[in-house]
Design a protein around this motif. Sequence first.
Motif, PDB file in Angstrom:
ATOM      1  N   CYS A  18      33.150  40.357  36.536  1.00  0.00           N
ATOM      2  CA  CYS A  18      34.195  39.524  37.158  1.00  0.00           C
ATOM      3  C   CYS A  18      33.626  38.153  37.549  1.00  0.00           C
ATOM      4  O   CYS A  18      32.714  38.065  38.374  1.00  0.00           O
ATOM      5  CB  CYS A  18      34.759  40.222  38.390  1.00  0.00           C
ATOM      6  SG  CYS A  18      35.967  39.193  39.240  1.00  0.00           S
ATOM      7  N   CYS A  37      41.472  37.664  42.917  1.00  0.00           N
ATOM      8  CA  CYS A  37      41.568  37.841  41.461  1.00  0.00           C
ATOM      9  C   CYS A  37      42.398  36.711  40.857  1.00  0.00           C
ATOM     10  O   CYS A  37      43.502  36.425  41.303  1.00  0.00           O
ATOM     11  CB  CYS A  37      42.228  39.190  41.160  1.00  0.00           C
ATOM     12  SG  CYS A  37      42.649  39.396  39.419  1.00  0.00           S
ATOM     13  N   CYS A  40      42.025  36.501  35.075  1.00  0.00           N
ATOM     14  CA  CYS A  40      41.407  35.997  33.846  1.00  0.00           C
ATOM     15  C   CYS A  40      41.382  37.047  32.739  1.00  0.00           C
ATOM     16  O   CYS A  40      41.230  36.713  31.564  1.00  0.00           O
ATOM     17  CB  CYS A  40      39.983  35.526  34.126  1.00  0.00           C
ATOM     18  SG  CYS A  40      38.842  36.865  34.551  1.00  0.00           S
ATOM     19  N   GLY A  41      41.486  38.310  33.116  1.00  0.00           N
ATOM     20  CA  GLY A  41      41.569  39.385  32.121  1.00  0.00           C
ATOM     21  C   GLY A  41      40.227  39.841  31.569  1.00  0.00           C
ATOM     22  O   GLY A  41      40.180  40.725  30.706  1.00  0.00           O
ATOM     23  N   CYS A  43      37.879  41.623  32.903  1.00  0.00           N
ATOM     24  CA  CYS A  43      37.571  43.023  33.210  1.00  0.00           C
ATOM     25  C   CYS A  43      38.296  43.980  32.256  1.00  0.00           C
ATOM     26  O   CYS A  43      37.739  45.006  31.870  1.00  0.00           O
ATOM     27  CB  CYS A  43      37.926  43.347  34.661  1.00  0.00           C
ATOM     28  SG  CYS A  43      39.604  42.925  35.112  1.00  0.00           S
TER      29      CYS A  43
HETATM   30  S1  SF4 Z   1      41.164  39.717  36.076  1.00  0.00           S
HETATM   31 FE1  SF4 Z   1      39.427  41.079  36.466  1.00  0.00          FE
HETATM   32  S2  SF4 Z   1      37.630  39.864  35.937  1.00  0.00           S
HETATM   33 FE2  SF4 Z   1      39.323  38.416  36.210  1.00  0.00          FE
HETATM   34  S3  SF4 Z   1      39.235  37.768  38.347  1.00  0.00           S
HETATM   35 FE3  SF4 Z   1      40.608  39.536  38.263  1.00  0.00          FE
HETATM   36  S4  SF4 Z   1      39.311  41.293  38.685  1.00  0.00           S
HETATM   37 FE4  SF4 Z   1      37.958  39.610  38.143  1.00  0.00          FE
END
Ligand code: SF4
Length: 240
Positions: A18, A37, A40-41, A43
């Motif tokens: 992340c 959060c 951004c995807g 994860c």
């Molecule tokens: S989508 Fe996932 S990786 Fe991106 S900021 Fe949120 S938790 Fe973190």
Amino acid sequence: MKINQELCVGCGQCLPYCPMGAIERRKDTSQINWDECVECGICIRQVKCPVNAIYEPKETMEWPRSVRKVFSDPTSKHENTGVRGRGTEEVKSNDVTARFKRGFFGIALEFGRPGVGTRLGDVEVITKVLAEEGIAFEVANPLTFLMEDVRTGIIKAEVRNEKVLSGIVEFVIPQENLEQVCTKIYESAGKANCIFSWALISRFEPDGKLPVIERLKKIGIKPSQNMKVNVGLGRPLRED
Ligand code: SF4
Ligand code: SF4
């Protein structure tokens, strides 16, 4: 994003991926800090969660939270500009976009970075100052679409608290306004509640000189000279 607490086994594999540090360990499971959060995807795309516990809830796509994904997920397309990533064919790529002609400079202010991001309301500290200077913000830019009124630079109230990985403010100035506009940005930078980088895009003169450098130094700004050249990629260069 969210993590299904019924499925998560707390292995922690997703945590280092992340870019916002928004995934937190809680006893036997991990949870995503909903406020931090930026959608951004990464994860969900990059982590091989052993139990498929990470998911995108429908609230992610609901206004105003939906702006997070648009600014932070490079695979999403901005609906107003039709451009992926941060939603703009950047002024930095002037050799293909021809955003500004000779006699003008392009300016790009990039708010936020992986690790810190930015609240959209934090952008306003600078855009309000620029609006007072009569700056015409780039029309085909997603941050411009989020302004309540481009004449004031004020960001719409409903999106001010939304957090994104980064957003870029773009505009073009006549060369004669360089000192005035740059001094205003320089003076206002300390009031911004987020990190931002500042790109001034200039073309070389026909004789190969770059007089903007000396002009900036005279007002106390020491620019770092970088060059962005779009080689190949199948996009034709624009003529003057
Ligand atoms: S989508 Fe996932 S990786 Fe991106 S900021 Fe949120 S938790 Fe973190
Ligand atoms: S990778 Fe999956 S199981 Fe492991 S902590 Fe993250 S969400 Fe939970």
